[in-house]
Design an enzyme around this catalytic site. Structure first.
Site, mmCIF file in Angstrom:
data_model
loop_
_atom_site.group_PDB
_atom_site.id
_atom_site.type_symbol
_atom_site.label_atom_id
_atom_site.label_comp_id
_atom_site.label_asym_id
_atom_site.label_seq_id
_atom_site.Cartn_x
_atom_site.Cartn_y
_atom_site.Cartn_z
ATOM 1 N N ARG A 296 -28.362 55.562 -24.261
ATOM 2 C CA ARG A 296 -27.408 55.142 -23.229
ATOM 3 C C ARG A 296 -26.213 56.076 -23.175
ATOM 4 O O ARG A 296 -25.730 56.420 -22.099
ATOM 5 C CB ARG A 296 -26.947 53.703 -23.493
ATOM 6 C CG ARG A 296 -28.014 52.729 -23.116
ATOM 7 C CD ARG A 296 -27.675 51.290 -23.397
ATOM 8 N NE ARG A 296 -28.723 50.456 -22.801
ATOM 9 C CZ ARG A 296 -28.774 49.133 -22.878
ATOM 10 N NH1 ARG A 296 -27.850 48.475 -23.530
ATOM 11 N NH2 ARG A 296 -29.753 48.473 -22.301
ATOM 12 N N TYR A 440 -31.692 53.935 -14.992
ATOM 13 C CA TYR A 440 -32.497 53.808 -16.223
ATOM 14 C C TYR A 440 -31.647 53.581 -17.491
ATOM 15 O O TYR A 440 -30.445 53.634 -17.444
ATOM 16 C CB TYR A 440 -33.517 54.939 -16.383
ATOM 17 C CG TYR A 440 -33.064 56.384 -16.398
ATOM 18 C CD1 TYR A 440 -31.788 56.790 -16.713
ATOM 19 C CD2 TYR A 440 -34.010 57.383 -16.106
ATOM 20 C CE1 TYR A 440 -31.447 58.128 -16.742
ATOM 21 C CE2 TYR A 440 -33.673 58.730 -16.131
ATOM 22 C CZ TYR A 440 -32.383 59.091 -16.451
ATOM 23 O OH TYR A 440 -32.054 60.403 -16.481
ATOM 24 N N GLU A 441 -32.372 53.243 -18.565
ATOM 25 C CA GLU A 441 -31.730 52.852 -19.831
ATOM 26 C C GLU A 441 -30.858 51.610 -19.671
ATOM 27 O O GLU A 441 -29.796 51.492 -20.277
ATOM 28 C CB GLU A 441 -30.869 53.995 -20.399
ATOM 29 C CG GLU A 441 -31.625 55.129 -21.014
ATOM 30 C CD GLU A 441 -32.705 54.703 -21.976
ATOM 31 O OE1 GLU A 441 -32.548 53.641 -22.616
ATOM 32 O OE2 GLU A 441 -33.704 55.415 -22.083
ATOM 33 N N GLY A 442 -31.294 50.702 -18.840
ATOM 34 C CA GLY A 442 -30.482 49.510 -18.578
ATOM 35 C C GLY A 442 -29.610 49.799 -17.375
ATOM 36 O O GLY A 442 -28.720 50.660 -17.439
ATOM 37 N N GLN A 447 -25.440 46.982 -18.056
ATOM 38 C CA GLN A 447 -24.388 47.499 -18.952
ATOM 39 C C GLN A 447 -23.146 46.619 -18.875
ATOM 40 O O GLN A 447 -22.519 46.315 -19.886
ATOM 41 C CB GLN A 447 -23.999 48.939 -18.559
ATOM 42 C CG GLN A 447 -25.136 49.939 -18.580
ATOM 43 C CD GLN A 447 -25.826 50.019 -19.922
ATOM 44 O OE1 GLN A 447 -25.181 49.993 -20.966
ATOM 45 N NE2 GLN A 447 -27.148 50.103 -19.908
#
Lengths: 595, 780
Positions: A296, A440-442, A447
């Site tokens: 992240r 992406y990555e959450g 977040q």
């Protein structure tokens, strides 16, 4: 083509003048040799590689994209050679453990280097980036045997890695995954299922690809507590470390997408593929988070990297492009027209990009230092403190950097006008490449929920202390200096707002989680703006004392940009504060059917 | 007749405990037991029991001084000591022959008009008086205390048909007022009220857990908090009371209850229980019970037994959808729980439906009124709601319909409740229960019992916010009630305190009482809020909380009307400071009072240091001179000492000698109100205090002692920091000097500045965080 030179002066300034690299990172056990001079030398080499090898491949890579044929993915022309040079240069193992052949350099350096890679070729960066994530997960949670088998090859770059999480029906809610893992009875497992959106899932850069796969064991409890993590190599690895037969994992197709076209985004089919369990059963999510937290932060850096290139290109263009005259009368009467940089609005666009970039870079390095301290400091309390700060800043960096990254690359297009919109100048590619980082990555929404739902409540707000107390201390220390007033006063004001908002969101969230959810993204941005204000005030503090030296121009620029940030960007905080304090009512009122 | 003296025969755990509690109440008591065979010390049993109790924790004595009221002796040499006592309690073996032999001895010495009672839990009164003669039968009752006698509030009283009504009345009144017990008059039936239902419930809960396949963690999680039962639930409760008690109580009930009693149908023999008892797994007093602490691996691991295999495994947290559903449903959690169809929900329904239906079938067999049964279960088993209250919470109609749907009988009394709409109702502001005649009647309250809960039913508060309220409790007295979690103090509480002062002053009121009916008077400032504010660096907000609290309490102290605080349970930190700033305190005997701020790395900031110093200095029974109060306060606050009763609080200086003590929780408000009205006659506010404090030389003496403790490793690094700040405040700061008295405003200012200094340190914040999260102090 875009204009880019690695911002090494700014990096040096942040590392050594704003923060104290020597006494914070280089003094940690194991980093004694990573002196500021060494770091600088490595960065200069890295900058050369990025500018000379990666940047030229960026635009052609975007044009050509990846090609999928008969289950094989071909990366664009030149990628293979560039990757080989990248690996041979030792860049894949920059911050890896020397025990596995890595260079053992600080994570801070990895952070900085990733910015340079993202500025010059984000698609390319995805391949080593994913490998690094896999490296981290195995380094923390793998068995000794797994580490010995995989880490040296991931470190030297002959193998690469992936993270296989998402499935066709679930991404954010991984509790729903269906991929199965059945024990073979000999310690290995048969993995069966389909994973999608797998970056670097298949390509022609390395001789083997190590997939880290989330799957469920037959006795798995339902939901997120029933997920295990497996290593599934593309080619099975024999006892002596050499490659064995092809495993039951294959790429089914690749996605056609908006940006990062030279990065292969694959559908991966696992058909009784042989895998080994990482760590204990059902703890896969926890292990995955080790890798996700690092990832992240890395995604946040992507926003910064792209925005830096957008700024440099737009600034160069604005100084060069002659159109019309300054509103205050001709600035360059000798020329046919003034360069467009004379116009306030163009300047505002450029300064917006610049002020975000430099503030973000400082924040990234503050966090990078904390990553190193959290890992290496001999005092457990100090490690915990640093870890708290990283945990707090991670969703902020990921979300805010990628949001403003998209905004800034857009401003870059705007400065170039029609030339920004056509492909030739490379500006529109930056916008397209930047877009995915918000997802992406959450997603950035996730977040924000991570920040308000988990980080605010964690240990009665202890992680918050690692941010609020240093800011408060800085304000108290600086408030006597009249020259600092123009930076400290706005900082104090926004901090007060953030304090009030924090207490409000935490209290409301306890009573009604939807209130926290409704405030989340505005709150995150308010937090980010405050954090950048802190960075700018600190940078201004350094600059104030050095205005007269031979580097005076650099520091005067810093102060000017700091003033711009405080007066023109930070005031957004008022709107955000008002919006988030308004609560969820107007968000939740409209009936579902009316949408 | 009046009871002024007592004797206890039998110095076992219960007998000795009853004697201790009589002594707590200031009643001289004779404690006798047999002469052990071949003993030199002929009264060794009674003497040993008192000695043991002086060391026990939780303490049977409210003050070590109370032990002096116990005269020990033996049944051979000291029978004559019984001649003068008003009440003799027999607490010997549960054997009618032994008991009657003793009664015959008693009859030879006891005075006319004295009362004899047995603490039996299994023997019927009729059997005990049989053949004992008319004099005995007239004066005899059963007084069934619960263990431990000091702490358990239930006392079951059983009178026979020949018992003198005055004897029953005298004991009831004595137990109520002097011993503070909630008295429930029971009929002479096996197990009386609480154990009859409680044992049924336990048996049902154990066998249903086995039948439905619940782990013990799950059973305890379901049959605990969500039902309003202490979190020990079933199995942890058995561990607590002792596994060996179960077969005894079960055996006695099985033998004495009629064959068609529902209890006979649900009770099961249980080989695992026998095996565990045989192996010494008798519960917390033995090697462990259903839960045990395994320390073999060098770590303390809590383990739970598997009911099927009898094997232990690390205890886990119960995860059941029904528990989540109950939690989510908040007020309607019980309904949500029993209607859920996972094993937790089925378990809750199965156990509760059996138990509650059983209870409904037992009135008036075991007691006159449903409300007596509810009270017995609340006070004897610490249930939040008694069985009839639970039925109302489930809905009497829904409950009966589900029984019918399952083809189970609906008790007649339950049917009545269905027809009229429940076992309880509020009518014209009064709480009423459903009588066996089908009519509602007021829930009885003894004379001198005033409950805020009753006042609330009858009207609206004078003022209210999210954390506190003001109530008119009659005769010109206002009650200030906190209603936060653990009654902690937050900014809203402070605001309402200010409003309380203005209300009494501005309205037609004479006095203010600080009181609430939570388990705890106040656990102090809301630490969570303070920590959060500190973590985000909101120092002005914290400073305002400190200063605002000081101002509010100052306003209480100097208000032109009397303020009486009436604590029960915890009165810690800011809770204690409320007492210290009141004109008088009427304390429940079970009050736990202390200034515990040092435990979380702070010092009292709402006048606690100032007021404790003033009280210690003003107490004529303490050593004179400027240093003794300072040294005592330093030790008391520095070590975060907590008084374990109102009496200890007097000894430590938190309460004045003239402050009142009430034993019965239900009488506390009335006593406090009476005290307030008494003070209101010609009330004059106190003069501001001036303190003679030693200044730096005194501080040196205090910190010298501290350094010593630090060197010995008794005090931690941060203890030293906190101790230094405390020493500074208590000695009056750098400017103080013996020749110049210091105004209390000066000392309060010192409190504030040192509080703020400490709250900004990391070790203090770490202590606060640790205490909030674990409930335990952090020694850093």
């Amino acid at each position: 083509m875009v204009t880019y030179a690695a911002p090494l002066d700014d990096i040096r300034f942040v590392l050594n003048e704003v923060f104290d690299y020597q006494n914070t990172v280089a003094s940690l056990p194991g980093y004694e040799e990573a002196t500021p001079e060494l770091i600088e030398a490595v960065l200069e080499e890295g900058a050369k590689f990025c500018e000379n090898e990666l940047l030229p491949l960026n635009q052609p890579g975007d044009e050509e994209g990846c090609l999928f044929e008969n289950g094989v993915v071909r990366t664009p022309k030149g990628f293979k050679e560039a990757y080989k040079a990248f690996a041979e240069g030792g860049w894949t193992g920059l911050a890896c453990d020397p025990a596995y052949g890595g260079q053992g350099l600080p994570k801070t350096l990895q952070f900085i280097f990733e910015e340079l890679i993202c500025s010059t070729n984000l698609s390319f960066g995805m391949y080593p980036g994913l490998s690094h994530g896999a490296y981290n997960a195995l380094a923390f949670h793998g068995s000794d045997e797994q580490k010995a088998t995989f880490l040296p090859k991931l470190t030297d770059g002959t193998w690469s890695g992936t993270m296989c999480l998402t499935e066709p029906h679930c991404g954010t809610d991984l509790g729903l995954i269906r991929t199965k893992a059945e024990p073979n009875g000999n310690g290995s497992y048969k993995i069966t299922g389909t994973k999608i959106f797998i970056s670097a899932g298949e390509h022609d850069l390395t001789e083997n690809i190590i997939h880290l796969v989330l799957a469920k064991l037959p006795d798995a409890p339902p939901g997120i507590r029933g997920i295990s993590l497996f290593i599934v190599p593309k080619f099975l690895v024999k006892g002596d470390g050499t490659l064995g037969p092809r495993n039951g994992v294959a790429c089914g197709s690749i996605e056609h997408k908006m940006g990062i076209k030279a990065s292969s985004t694959c559908v991966m089919n696992f058909d009784e593929a042989e895998g080994t369990l990482v760590g204990e059963p059902h703890k896969g999510m926890r292990y995955m988070f080790t890798m996700m937290n690092v990832a992240r932060l890395a995604v946040g850096i992507q926003g910064l990297g792209l925005a830096e290139t957008a700024y440099q290109s737009a600034a160069a263009y604005a100084k060069d492009r002659l159109q019309g005259r300054s509103l205050a009368g001709a600035k360059h009467p000798d020329k046919a027209a003034d360069p467009i940089i004379v116009h306030p609005d163009v300047r505002k666009n450029l300064l917006t990009m610049r002020a975000y970039n430099e503030g973000a870079r400082a924040l990234a390095l503050w966090c990078g230092f904390a990553v190193d301290v959290a890992e290496k400091h001999p005092d457990a309390d100090k490690r915990q403190e640093a870890d708290d700060l990283v945990a707090l800043l991670t969703p902020i960096i990921k979300s805010f950097f990628t949001d403003y990254g998209f905004e800034a690359t857009n401003l870059g297009v705007q400065v170039l006008g029609g030339h920004g919109y056509i492909r030739e100048w490379g500006m529109e590619q930056l916008v397209r490449d930047a877009r995915i980082a918000q997802i992406y990555e959450g997603t950035n929404g996730i977040q924000a929920l991570d920040l308000v739902g988990r980080k605010l409540g964690q240990n009665m707000g202890r992680p918050l202390r690692r941010f609020f107390h240093p800011v408060q201390a800085f304000i108290e220390e600086q408030q006597e200096d009249p020259r600092m007033a123009e930076f400290v006063l706005p900082l104090a004001k926004v901090l007060g707002r953030l304090q009030q908002a924090t207490l409000h969101v935490a209290q409301q969230g306890l009573k009604d989680p939807e209130e926290a959810g409704a405030a989340a993204s505005d709150y995150l941005r308010l937090f980010a703006l405050t954090a950048l204000a802190f960075m700018w005030a600190r940078m201004a503090r350094v600059g104030l004392d050095k205005l007269e030296g031979d580097q005076g121009a650099f520091y005067r620029s810093k102060l000017a940009t700091a003033r711009f940030y405080m007066t023109r960007l930070l005031p957004q905080s008022s709107g955000l504060f008002a919006a988030l304090m308004a609560g969820k009512a107007s968000i939740m009122e409209l009936e579902e059917a009316a949408f | 007749m009046k009871i002024e003296s007592a004797a206890v025969i039998g110095a076992g755990v219960m007998g000795a405990g009853i004697a201790a509690h009589l002594a707590n109440a200031g009643v001289p008591v004779v404690l006798l037991d047999i002469v052990p065979e071949g003993a030199d010390e002929r009264s060794a049993l009674a003497e040993g029991a008192v000695e043991k109790m002086l060391k026990a924790d939780p303490a049977p004595f409210m003050s070590k001084r109370a032990a002096k009221l116990i005269t020990t002796g033996n049944l051979e040499d000291d029978l004559d000591k019984l001649a003068a006592v008003d009440w003799i309690v027999e607490v010997v073996l549960e054997d009618p022959k032994i008991k009657q032999a003793l009664y015959k001895k008693l009859e030879t010495v006891r005075k006319d008009g004295s009362v004899v009672s047995s603490n039996t839990s299994t023997l019927p009164l009729a059997k005990l008086v049989k053949g004992m003669g008319a004099r005995f039968a007239r004066d005899f009752l059963i007084t069934h205390f619960f263990n431990p006698p000091r702490y358990m509030r239930l006392l079951e009283l059983v009178a026979g048909d020949k018992t003198r009504p005055e004897a029953l009345e005298a004991l009831r009144d004595f137990a109520d007022r002097r011993l503070g017990k909630g008295v429930v008059v029971c009929h002479d039936k096996p197990g009386f009220v609480a154990n009859r239902i409680g044992t049924f419930w336990l048996q049902s809960a154990v066998s249903q857990a086995r039948e439905l396949g619940l782990s013990i963690e799950e059973a305890d999680a379901v049959m605990g908090r969500p039902v309003g039962i202490p979190k020990t639930g079933v199995f942890a409760l058995l561990d607590l009371v002792g596994l060996d008690l179960m077969p005894k109580v079960d055996g006695s009930l099985a033998a004495t209850l009629p064959k068609d009693d529902a209890y006979q149908a649900i009770r099961r023999d249980w080989p695992l229980l026998k095996k565990m008892i045989g192996e010494g797994y008798t519960g917390r007093k033995g090697k462990g019970g259903f839960y045990r602490l395994n320390t073999s691996g060098g770590q303390r691991v809590k383990e739970a037994i598997d009911l099927e295999t009898g094997e232990y495994a690390p205890a886990g947290k119960a995860r059941l959808d029904s528990l989540n559903a109950a939690k989510a449903a908040k007020g309607a959690g019980l309904k949500a729980l029993v209607s859920h169809d996972d094993r937790g929900g089925r378990y809750a329904w199965s156990v509760l439906s059996q138990t509650l239906a059983y209870a409904a079938s037992l009135v008036p067999e075991i007691a006159e009124r449903t409300t007596d049964v509810d009270r017995a279960m609340r006070l004897g088993y610490n249930w939040k709601y008694g069985p009839f209250e639970l039925i109302d919470r489930l809905g009497a109609k829904d409950f009966a319909e589900r029984l019918k749907a399952e083809k189970r009988p609906v008790p007649a009394l339950l049917q009545k409740a269905v027809e009229v709409g429940g076992f309880y109702r509020v009518h014209e502001g009064r709480l009423q229960y459903l009588g066996t005649d089908g009519a509602y009647a007021d829930v009885p309250r003894e004379d001198g019992v005033l409950l805020l809960s009753d006042i609330k039913l009858a009207g609206e508060p004078i003022a209210r916010n999210g954390s506190a309220s003001l109530w008119d409790i009659g005769d010109g007295v206002v009650c200030f009630e906190i209603h936060t979690k653990l009654n902690t103090i937050d900014p809203d509480v402070i605001t309402m305190l200010g409003k309380a002062v203005r209300t009494v002053q501005g309205g037609n009121y004479k006095a203010l009482v600080l009181y609430n009916e939570g388990s705890h008077f106040s656990a102090g400032a809301n630490l969570g809020l303070a920590l959060y504010a500190a973590n985000v660096g909101m120092w002005p907000m914290i400073e305002e909380m400190v200063e605002g609290g000081q101002k509010a309490l100052r306003a209480l102290k100097y208000a032109p009307f009397p303020v009486v605080a009436a604590p029960s349970g915890l009165a810690l930190g800011g809770g204690c400071e409320q007492l210290l700033n009141s004109d008088a305190v009427q304390a429940h005997a079970e009050s736990y009072i202390g200034l515990v701020e040092a435990g979380v790395g702070l010092i009292p900031g709402w006048g606690g240091c100032t007021e404790l110093l003033a009280r210690l200095a003003a107490d004529p029974r303490r050593p004179k001179g400027p240093m003794p109060p300072v040294a005592t306060a330093f030790e008391t606050i520095g070590m975060a000492k907590v008084a374990k009763s109102a009496f200890e609080a007097k000894e430590m200086g938190f309460l004045r000698q003239e402050d009142g003590v009430t034993f019965n929780r239900e009488r506390l408000l009335a006593d406090a109100k009476a005290k307030a009205l008494e003070l209101a006659e010609g009330y004059q506010p106190p003069e501001p205090v001036e303190l003679i404090l030693p200044g730096p030389s005194g501080k040196t003496a205090l910190t010298f002692a501290l350094r010593d403790l630090r060197a010995k490793g008794v005090a931690t690094a941060h203890d030293a920091v906190v101790g230094d700040a405390l020493a500074d405040v208590l000695s009056g700061g750098p400017g103080a000097d013996l020749t110049e008295p210091l105004g209390e405003a000066e000392v309060l200012k010192l409190e504030r500045s040192h509080f703020m200094r400490l709250v900004k340190t990391d070790p203090t914040l770490a202590r606060m965080e640790h205490t909030i999260e674990t409930g335990k102090p952090l020694r850093n």
